[in-house]
Design a protein around this motif. Structure first.
Motif, PDB file in Angstrom:
ATOM      1  N   SER A   1      89.767  89.242 110.179  1.00 31.11           N
ATOM      2  CA  SER A   1      90.125  88.865 108.819  1.00 31.11           C
ATOM      3  C   SER A   1      89.335  87.648 108.361  1.00 31.11           C
ATOM      4  CB  SER A   1      91.615  88.539 108.734  1.00 31.11           C
ATOM      5  OG  SER A   1      92.392  89.571 109.279  1.00 31.11           O
ATOM      6  N   LEU A   2      89.170  87.546 107.066  1.00 30.05           N
ATOM      7  CA  LEU A   2      88.565  86.378 106.435  1.00 30.05           C
ATOM      8  C   LEU A   2      89.390  86.049 105.195  1.00 30.05           C
ATOM      9  CD1 LEU A   2      86.279  84.274 105.961  1.00 30.05           C
ATOM     10  CD2 LEU A   2      85.049  86.084 104.713  1.00 30.05           C
ATOM     11  N   ILE A   3      89.883  84.829 105.105  1.00 28.34           N
ATOM     12  CA  ILE A   3      90.628  84.395 103.923  1.00 28.34           C
ATOM     13  C   ILE A   3      89.835  83.281 103.248  1.00 28.34           C
ATOM     14  CG2 ILE A   3      92.737  83.359 103.031  1.00 28.34           C
ATOM     15  CD1 ILE A   3      94.272  84.647 105.222  1.00 28.34           C
ATOM     16  N   LEU A   4      89.562  83.468 101.958  1.00 33.04           N
ATOM     17  CA  LEU A   4      88.774  82.511 101.187  1.00 33.04           C
ATOM     18  C   LEU A   4      89.590  81.992 100.013  1.00 33.04           C
ATOM     19  CD1 LEU A   4      85.431  84.541 100.999  1.00 33.04           C
ATOM     20  CD2 LEU A   4      85.937  82.635 102.545  1.00 33.04           C
ATOM     21  N   ASP A   5      89.344  80.757  99.645  1.00 30.96           N
ATOM     22  CA  ASP A   5      89.868  80.226  98.389  1.00 30.96           C
ATOM     23  C   ASP A   5      89.030  80.803  97.251  1.00 30.96           C
ATOM     24  OD1 ASP A   5      91.813  77.921  99.227  1.00 30.96           O
ATOM     25  OD2 ASP A   5      90.045  77.699 100.490  1.00 30.96           O
ATOM     26  N   ALA A   6      89.704  81.296  96.235  1.00 31.22           N
ATOM     27  CA  ALA A   6      89.006  81.839  95.065  1.00 31.22           C
ATOM     28  C   ALA A   6      89.992  81.763  93.902  1.00 31.22           C
ATOM     29  CB  ALA A   6      88.558  83.271  95.307  1.00 31.22           C
ATOM     30  N   LYS A   7      89.790  80.831  93.011  1.00 32.44           N
ATOM     31  CA  LYS A   7      90.810  80.499  92.011  1.00 32.44           C
ATOM     32  C   LYS A   7      90.484  81.111  90.649  1.00 32.44           C
ATOM     33  CE  LYS A   7      92.064  76.090  94.220  1.00 32.44           C
ATOM     34  NZ  LYS A   7      91.008  75.909  95.232  1.00 32.44           N
ATOM     35  N   GLY A   8      91.394  81.942  90.169  1.00 35.19           N
ATOM     36  CA  GLY A   8      91.324  82.434  88.802  1.00 35.19           C
ATOM     37  C   GLY A   8      90.164  83.347  88.488  1.00 35.19           C
ATOM     38  N   MET A   9      89.688  84.098  89.452  1.00 36.52           N
ATOM     39  CA  MET A   9      88.521  84.954  89.265  1.00 36.52           C
ATOM     40  C   MET A   9      88.917  86.404  89.027  1.00 36.52           C
ATOM     41  SD  MET A   9      86.137  83.664  92.428  1.00 36.52           S
ATOM     42  CE  MET A   9      85.573  81.975  92.578  1.00 36.52           C
ATOM     43  N   ASP A  10      87.950  87.198  88.590  1.00 31.72           N
ATOM     44  CA  ASP A  10      88.022  88.649  88.705  1.00 31.72           C
ATOM     45  C   ASP A  10      87.169  89.027  89.907  1.00 31.72           C
ATOM     46  OD1 ASP A  10      89.582  88.960  86.463  1.00 31.72           O
ATOM     47  OD2 ASP A  10      87.895  89.374  85.119  1.00 31.72           O
TER      48      ASP A  10
ATOM     49  N   ALA B   1      78.436  86.255  95.675  1.00 28.65           N
ATOM     50  CA  ALA B   1      78.437  85.326  96.809  1.00 28.65           C
ATOM     51  C   ALA B   1      78.216  86.114  98.092  1.00 28.65           C
ATOM     52  CB  ALA B   1      79.766  84.573  96.879  1.00 28.65           C
ATOM     53  N   THR B   2      77.202  85.726  98.847  1.00 29.26           N
ATOM     54  CA  THR B   2      76.923  86.344 100.143  1.00 29.26           C
ATOM     55  C   THR B   2      77.198  85.291 101.206  1.00 29.26           C
ATOM     56  OG1 THR B   2      75.236  87.743  99.134  1.00 29.26           O
ATOM     57  CG2 THR B   2      75.204  87.538 101.532  1.00 29.26           C
ATOM     58  N   ILE B   3      78.251  85.525 101.991  1.00 31.69           N
ATOM     59  CA  ILE B   3      78.764  84.506 102.910  1.00 31.69           C
ATOM     60  C   ILE B   3      78.597  84.970 104.346  1.00 31.69           C
ATOM     61  CG2 ILE B   3      80.828  83.247 103.640  1.00 31.69           C
ATOM     62  CD1 ILE B   3      81.833  83.547 100.733  1.00 31.69           C
ATOM     63  N   THR B   4      77.914  84.154 105.126  1.00 31.83           N
ATOM     64  CA  THR B   4      77.775  84.408 106.553  1.00 31.83           C
ATOM     65  C   THR B   4      78.738  83.490 107.300  1.00 31.83           C
ATOM     66  OG1 THR B   4      75.455  85.009 106.294  1.00 31.83           O
ATOM     67  CG2 THR B   4      76.192  84.429 108.509  1.00 31.83           C
ATOM     68  N   ALA B   5      79.536  84.087 108.203  1.00 29.70           N
ATOM     69  CA  ALA B   5      80.580  83.327 108.890  1.00 29.70           C
ATOM     70  C   ALA B   5      80.784  83.876 110.286  1.00 29.70           C
ATOM     71  CB  ALA B   5      81.881  83.382 108.088  1.00 29.70           C
ATOM     72  N   LYS B   6      81.661  83.208 111.041  1.00 30.08           N
ATOM     73  CA  LYS B   6      82.078  83.689 112.357  1.00 30.08           C
ATOM     74  C   LYS B   6      83.423  83.074 112.694  1.00 30.08           C
ATOM     75  CE  LYS B   6      80.056  80.187 115.415  1.00 30.08           C
ATOM     76  NZ  LYS B   6      81.345  79.870 116.084  1.00 30.08           N
ATOM     77  N   PRO B   7      84.210  83.707 113.536  1.00 28.01           N
ATOM     78  CA  PRO B   7      85.452  83.065 113.978  1.00 28.01           C
ATOM     79  C   PRO B   7      85.151  81.748 114.698  1.00 28.01           C
ATOM     80  CG  PRO B   7      85.467  85.397 114.506  1.00 28.01           C
ATOM     81  CD  PRO B   7      84.066  85.074 114.073  1.00 28.01           C
ATOM     82  N   HIS B   8      86.001  80.756 114.484  1.00 23.92           N
ATOM     83  CA  HIS B   8      85.774  79.454 115.110  1.00 23.92           C
ATOM     84  C   HIS B   8      86.023  79.519 116.617  1.00 23.92           C
ATOM     85  CE1 HIS B   8      85.613  75.110 115.538  1.00 23.92           C
ATOM     86  NE2 HIS B   8      86.774  75.151 116.182  1.00 23.92           N
TER      87      HIS B   8
ATOM     88  N   ILE C   1      80.388  89.370  97.914  1.00 26.69           N
ATOM     89  CA  ILE C   1      81.501  89.434  96.955  1.00 26.69           C
ATOM     90  C   ILE C   1      80.935  89.332  95.546  1.00 26.69           C
ATOM     91  CG2 ILE C   1      83.653  88.354  96.209  1.00 26.69           C
ATOM     92  CD1 ILE C   1      83.622  86.993  99.089  1.00 26.69           C
ATOM     93  N   ALA C   2      81.196  90.333  94.725  1.00 21.23           N
ATOM     94  CA  ALA C   2      80.851  90.276  93.304  1.00 21.23           C
ATOM     95  C   ALA C   2      82.093  89.830  92.540  1.00 21.23           C
ATOM     96  CB  ALA C   2      80.371  91.640  92.820  1.00 21.23           C
TER      97      ALA C   2
ATOM     98  N   TRP D   1      84.458  78.398  91.125  1.00 17.75           N
ATOM     99  CA  TRP D   1      83.212  79.063  90.715  1.00 17.75           C
ATOM    100  C   TRP D   1      82.506  79.816  91.842  1.00 17.75           C
ATOM    101  CZ3 TRP D   1      78.081  77.210  91.895  1.00 17.75           C
ATOM    102  CH2 TRP D   1      78.015  75.947  92.498  1.00 17.75           C
ATOM    103  N   PHE D   2      82.996  79.715  93.073  1.00 11.77           N
ATOM    104  CA  PHE D   2      82.522  80.621  94.119  1.00 11.77           C
ATOM    105  C   PHE D   2      83.566  80.695  95.223  1.00 11.77           C
ATOM    106  CE2 PHE D   2      80.953  76.454  95.332  1.00 11.77           C
ATOM    107  CZ  PHE D   2      81.089  76.410  96.717  1.00 11.77           C
ATOM    108  N   PRO D   3      83.749  81.881  95.841  1.00  9.83           N
ATOM    109  CA  PRO D   3      84.699  82.009  96.949  1.00  9.83           C
ATOM    110  C   PRO D   3      84.201  81.220  98.156  1.00  9.83           C
ATOM    111  CG  PRO D   3      84.075  84.157  96.038  1.00  9.83           C
ATOM    112  CD  PRO D   3      83.106  83.154  95.508  1.00  9.83           C
ATOM    113  N   THR D   4      85.107  80.486  98.795  1.00 12.71           N
ATOM    114  CA  THR D   4      84.707  79.669  99.936  1.00 12.71           C
ATOM    115  C   THR D   4      85.960  79.250 100.690  1.00 12.71           C
ATOM    116  OG1 THR D   4      83.355  77.759 100.593  1.00 12.71           O
ATOM    117  CG2 THR D   4      84.804  77.466  98.683  1.00 12.71           C
TER     118      THR D   4
END
Length: 879
Positions: free
Chosen positions: A100-109, A87-94, A147-148, A198-201
């Motif tokens: 820091s960046l906190i993402l939901d990512a459930k049950g992954m390696d 996952a290649t994520i482009t973001a910015k502070p609101h 993120i791999a 299935w993907f961090p977001t």
């Protein structure tokens, strides 16, 4: 909070974290900030102070980070039901600067996290991925992290709800091809917050991002995702990489992926500028020939809704895919809608039922949900109420106002039933316990009916202009219900807080007692209306409506407002008062208990313009035992609307003497010639109780051989079984191979009552095949259970493997009602046990050792089998 937090919080809190990290380049876990306590206590208060709890308020997700773009690169390990992803994520502070960046990512390696090729420190606890960025970023700065990871949906603890039965997010269906009745496939289900499996977001409805995805699969597979298919590249290893790109922003829960050996049936929609847009249907090979019959109205729906809403369909395609073992009804993923396999129907099955209301519902979400998204799950009705109301709008356009009103009555009843079972609450519900509770009869059914009342109040032109205003003001953004109110107010010029307060921010519905008082001297009729709802739950409603008064001069419409516990409206009439119709538009969401003479109901049937008024006229006017009531039934058998004719068939048992003869002739004609299959089936059922067997048999045989409707054939088969079981069994044998869920269920019902040992193979083939769906599979299992109850022990014993299969592989309803079926089989075994014990006692009394030993073995076999069946119930309880 799950989003980024302000500058230093993550890093400083991480220094105190004690969680074990999963890479050498990670940082400790960061606790969520708790900005305010949920309770208030002050030391030093006088004795007896009681701690007070703050009211629950399920707010929208606080936005600390704006997602800008999400790029995914994925491939699959089918054998392990895993997905390898980057996952290649482009973001910015609101707003606030952040490191820091906190993402939901459930049950992954999580394998690695990088920015500009450099590793970043992170921590991961199987729910949140907390990333320490390489510097502090302001709201003017963008950054891109890569993120791999490996998604492992089958290896995490999952939940679910009545509406969405699983939150696994990513589903591998028959991945090893072991079940020959199911095509191996992969699909996703993101709502509510399962895309992060299935993907961090940032998995929240008030987040929007553009999207692209590269899906690598074996070349035999078809893929589907959001946006346009930009390229499809074959690789040297026999795989293929499909590149899908969604250029307009949408919420992460709308991200979608589908993989399988689907056939793609192509269709198009022509935009007002003449350009064509893909409208394709992804189905299994067996249903390729039926795809356009199932989904073919979609281009017309897109055109109709675009014109009606004053906002052209915004997205670049509209594809629909049908998957197996789906966990809900359907899902409005942007431009890539998923349906459960219940929509699979042949052209003959479509004569009995279609799924156009669901197709319209998911399409309408592309304005309400996808274009403008509820900012929080508490505001879910902004998505679902409109989608629900689209069903009315499409029925009204395509099938007429009677059909729309008939279906709307069913929607209202659905709200009342769920409210009685689960409790009534505000439509915009800020104090739910779990977000999944929002998917109920309030957000859908009640919300749709509320929109209909608003439309009736402000008028069609203002209503649709208000919707257009709302869409344009909030496009590609999240919204809350106040923005909807403001959009309508800007158009109609009226303060609508009174409407939104009572319908959106309060619970329940009006319960109205309505009666009349006639003054023949003054020539007035006073209509008294009392509000009887529970005022501890619901407000005193303000209800603008119309009352129609019919007299010798015709119809007179009076606009009134019910706004007190008791209202009285004195209305004039000329000559003779013939009828008063309360809520003439038949649009109120209310329980109305009305008292008026039976003759008025008879008049109402003939003169009421709306379905509900005519239905009540029929149902209550037939209390008249004289010729007027009898004639009402006969006339209703010829009504223009199919459901009125069906209800008239139910009332036909009240006909007497020559009216009964006339009625039978009419019902016979309906059985043979009515355009609606439900009416034909109902007519056949009526005739079964009103004609002799000799007269019935040729009618039923004719319908079995000539009617195209499976529901009609099933009704004829069932009733032929009562008149001539041998003939029915003969006809059923020829129907065993029909590829129709309804028809197979109909054959199963007949065999349940009259089947012999040789019919067991039919149950096994049907229940392990791919054609039975939903309630029909449950019906077939019920029929199997009844069939088994009439067979010997050897066949009951043989059936265990089939019940075990259904307990593991059966559909939602089949598994739900497995305990009841097992209990019934268990009672059959109890009866067989008693017989075996009686046999044993008799053999022992006669000193017949050989037969006594056989009886003991039979008792043991029955005991063992009952234990096995009971173990199935125990497994179901554990589920």
């Amino acid at each position: 909070m799950k989003n980024s937090v302000i500058i230093f919080s993550l890093f400083i809190l991480a220094a105190c974290g004690s969680k074990k990290s999963n890479t050498n380049d990670s940082i400790g876990d960061a606790s969520k900030e708790n900005m305010q306590s949920d309770s208030i206590r002050f030391d030093g208060f006088e004795e007896g102070y009681i701690e007070q709890q703050r009211a629950v308020y399920q707010a929208a997700e606080t936005v600390y980070t704006d997602l800008i773009h999400t790029k995914l690169e994925v491939n699959f390990d089918w054998a392990k039901s895993r997905m390898n992803g980057v996952a290649t994520i482009t973001a910015k502070p609101h707003f606030y600067a952040s490191d820091s960046l906190i993402l939901d990512a459930k049950g992954m390696d999580i394998l690695s996290v990088q920015l500009d090729g450099n590793k970043l420190m992170y921590s991961y606890d199987s729910s949140f991925l907390r990333i320490k960025l390489n510097k502090v970023y302001t709201r003017k700065d963008k950054y891109t992290v890569t993120i791999a990871y490996v998604a492992k949906p089958d290896e995490r603890t999952t939940g679910g709800s009545a509406a969405i039965t699983s939150d696994k997010g990513l589903y591998f269906i028959n991945p090893k091809g072991e079940d020959k009745s199911k095509m191996p496939q992969i699909w996703t289900q993101g709502e509510t917050e399962a895309s992060s499996v299935w993907f961090p977001t940032i998995d929240a409805p008030n987040v929007k991002t553009t999207q692209e995805i590269y899906i690598t699969v074996q070349d035999k597979y078809t893929t589907l995702s959001n946006g346009k298919l930009i390229s499809s590249k074959k690789n040297a290893d026999g795989t293929r990489t499909d590149y899908w790109k969604q250029e307009l922003p949408h919420a992460p829960y709308l991200f979608m992926m589908g993989v399988g050996e689907f056939k793609v049936v192509k269709d198009t929609y022509t935009r007002p500028d003449g350009t064509k847009m893909d409208v394709n249907y992804f189905v299994e090979p067996e249903y390729e020939q039926y795809a356009k019959a199932i989904f073919g109205e979609t281009p017309n729906m897109i055109q109709h809704f675009s014109k009606l809403l004053g906002y052209e369909y915004a997205w670049d395609k509209y594809n629909q895919i049908v998957v197996r073992d789906y966990v809900s009804g359907a899902m409005e993923n942007t431009g890539a809608v998923v349906f459960g396999d219940y929509v699979y129907k042949t052209d003959r099955e479509l004569l009995d039922a279609n799924d156009q209301s669901t197709i319209a519902h998911e399409l309408f979400h592309h304005w309400f949900g996808d274009l403008v998204t509820c900012e929080s799950w508490s505001n879910l009705p902004l998505n679902e109420s409109f989608a629900n109301y689209s069903q009315y709008l499409w029925d009204e356009h395509r099938f007429g106002i009677d059909e729309a009103d008939y279906q709307a009555e069913g929607e209202a009843d659905g709200y009342y039933q769920t409210g009685q079972m689960q409790g009534y609450h505000n439509l915009i519900w800020f104090d739910y316990e779990d977000k999944e509770q929002m998917f109920d009869g309030h957000s859908y059914n009640k919300g749709g009916r509320i929109l209909h009342m608003l439309r009736n109040y402000i008028g069609d032109e203002a209503f649709f202009a208000g919707i257009s205003n709302y869409l344009n003001a909030n496009k590609f953004k999240p919204a809350e219900f106040h923005q909807l109110r403001i959009a309508f107010e800007e158009v109609c010029g009226e303060d609508l807080n009174w409407f939104f307060n009572q319908w959106f921010q309060a619970a329940g519905h009006p319960v109205l007692d309505v009666n009349q008082r006639l003054d023949e001297v003054k020539k007035t009729v006073t209509v008294n209306v009392s509000q009887k709802q529970n005022l501890e739950l619901s407000p005193i409603f303000k209800l603008p409506l119309e009352i129609a008064v019919f007299d010798d001069n015709g119809k007179h419409i009076h606009k009134v407002v019910v706004d007190a516990l008791t209202n009285s409206f004195e209305l004039p009439y000329a000559g003779n008062l013939k009828c008063v119709i309360f809520d003439y538009q038949q649009m109120l969401l209310a329980k109305v208990r009305e008292e008026k003479p039976t003759d008025q109901y008879i008049f109402q049937y003939y003169n009421g313009e709306r379905y509900h008024a005519r239905k009540d006229g029929l149902m209550l006017g037939t209390k008249n035992k004289e010729q007027k009531g009898q004639q009402l039934i006969l006339d209703a058998l010829n009504d223009k609307f199919w459901n009125i004719r069906l209800l008239a068939i139910e009332k036909a048992s009240k006909l007497t003497l020559e009216n009964r003869t006339k009625g039978l002739a009419l019902v016979k004609d309906l059985a043979m010639n009515d355009a609606n299959s439900a009416v034909r089936a109902a007519a056949l059922n009526y005739l079964a109780n009103n004609l002799e067997a000799a007269e019935l048999e040729p009618i039923y045989v004719d319908r079995i051989e000539k009617d195209q409707s499976y529901s009609v054939i099933s009704a004829a088969l069932k009733n032929l079984g009562k008149a001539n079981p041998d003939k029915a069994m003969e006809k059923a044998k020829k129907l065993e191979s029909e590829k129709s869920s309804k028809m197979l269920a109909g054959v199963g019902q007949l065999y349940g009552s009259y089947g012999i040992k040789e019919n067991y193979a039919f149950f096994e083939t049907a229940l392990k095949g791919k054609f039975l769906q939903g309630f029909d599979q449950l019906s077939m299992m019920n029929s199997l259970t009844y069939y088994i109850s009439r067979q010997d022990f050897d066949l009951v014993n043989q059936s265990y493997d089939l019940y075990e299969y259904l307990n593991k592989e059966g559909g939602y309803y089949t598994q739900m009602f497995m305990p009841q079926n097992v209990e019934y089989v268990s009672s059959v075994l109890d009866a067989q046990m008693e017989e075996a014990k009686e046999e044993l006692a008799a053999h022992e009394k006669n000193n017949d050792a050989l037969y006594a030993d056989q009886a003991r073995k039979k008792i043991k076999s029955i005991t063992d089998l009952k234990l096995k069946f009971n173990a199935l119930v125990a497994e179901e309880v554990e589920k």
